[in-house]
Design a protein around this motif. Structure first.
Motif, short mmCIF file in Angstrom:
data_model
loop_
_atom_site.label_atom_id
_atom_site.label_comp_id
_atom_site.label_asym_id
_atom_site.label_seq_id
_atom_site.Cartn_x
_atom_site.Cartn_y
_atom_site.Cartn_z
N LYS A 117 102.13 81.96 39.28
CA LYS A 117 102.26 81.49 40.65
C LYS A 117 101.16 82.11 41.48
O LYS A 117 100.69 83.20 41.18
CB LYS A 117 103.62 81.87 41.27
N ASN A 140 104.12 77.38 50.03
CA ASN A 140 105.43 76.94 49.59
C ASN A 140 105.50 77.21 48.09
O ASN A 140 105.04 76.41 47.29
CB ASN A 140 105.64 75.47 49.90
N ILE A 141 106.04 78.35 47.72
CA ILE A 141 106.02 78.81 46.33
C ILE A 141 106.77 77.86 45.40
O ILE A 141 106.45 77.76 44.22
CB ILE A 141 106.55 80.26 46.22
N SER A 142 107.74 77.12 45.91
CA SER A 142 108.47 76.20 45.05
C SER A 142 107.61 75.00 44.64
O SER A 142 107.90 74.34 43.65
CB SER A 142 109.76 75.73 45.73
N ARG A 143 106.55 74.71 45.39
CA ARG A 143 105.64 73.61 45.04
C ARG A 143 104.47 74.08 44.19
O ARG A 143 103.75 73.27 43.63
CB ARG A 143 105.10 72.95 46.30
N CYS A 144 104.24 75.38 44.13
CA CYS A 144 103.11 75.92 43.38
C CYS A 144 103.37 75.81 41.88
O CYS A 144 104.40 76.26 41.38
CB CYS A 144 102.88 77.38 43.75
N THR A 145 102.39 75.22 41.17
CA THR A 145 102.51 75.08 39.72
C THR A 145 101.74 76.17 38.97
O THR A 145 101.81 76.24 37.76
CB THR A 145 101.98 73.72 39.26
N GLU A 149 111.45 86.35 41.14
CA GLU A 149 112.31 85.40 40.43
C GLU A 149 111.54 84.53 39.44
O GLU A 149 112.13 83.87 38.60
CB GLU A 149 113.05 84.52 41.43
N PHE A 150 110.22 84.51 39.55
CA PHE A 150 109.41 83.65 38.68
C PHE A 150 108.84 84.44 37.51
O PHE A 150 107.66 84.36 37.21
CB PHE A 150 108.27 83.02 39.48
N ALA A 170 101.32 72.77 48.10
CA ALA A 170 101.91 74.11 48.23
C ALA A 170 101.27 74.91 49.36
O ALA A 170 101.85 75.87 49.83
CB ALA A 170 101.80 74.87 46.92
#
Length: 68
Positions: A42, A9-14, A36-37, A64
């Motif tokens: 990531k 889950n890339i949105s949870r990866c810090t 997009e990052f 993640a």
């Protein structure tokens, strides 16, 4: 051989990188420019290398990584 595969889950990866060295199959790597990052660290993962062992999951404090 394990049939399950890792999901990220890339949105949870810090981008902390705690999981990367824990994968015995080198399925995880750090990306510094992932679409997009841009300019944000990531984790990216290679599904072809992953055997679904889950060795990396316990090292992600942010949820993640998971097996589906």
């Amino acid at each position: 051989m394990v049939d399950n595969k890792l999901s990220l889950n890339i949105s949870r990866c810090t981008g902390c990188g705690a999981c990367i060295g824990k994968c015995p199959f080198s399925a995880l790597a750090m990306s510094y420019n992932n679409g997009e990052f841009k300019n944000i660290k990531k984790v990216v993962f290679n599904a072809d290398k992953c055997n679904g062992c889950g060795a990396c999951i316990n090292f992600c404090r942010f949820g993640a990584l998971f097996i589906k």
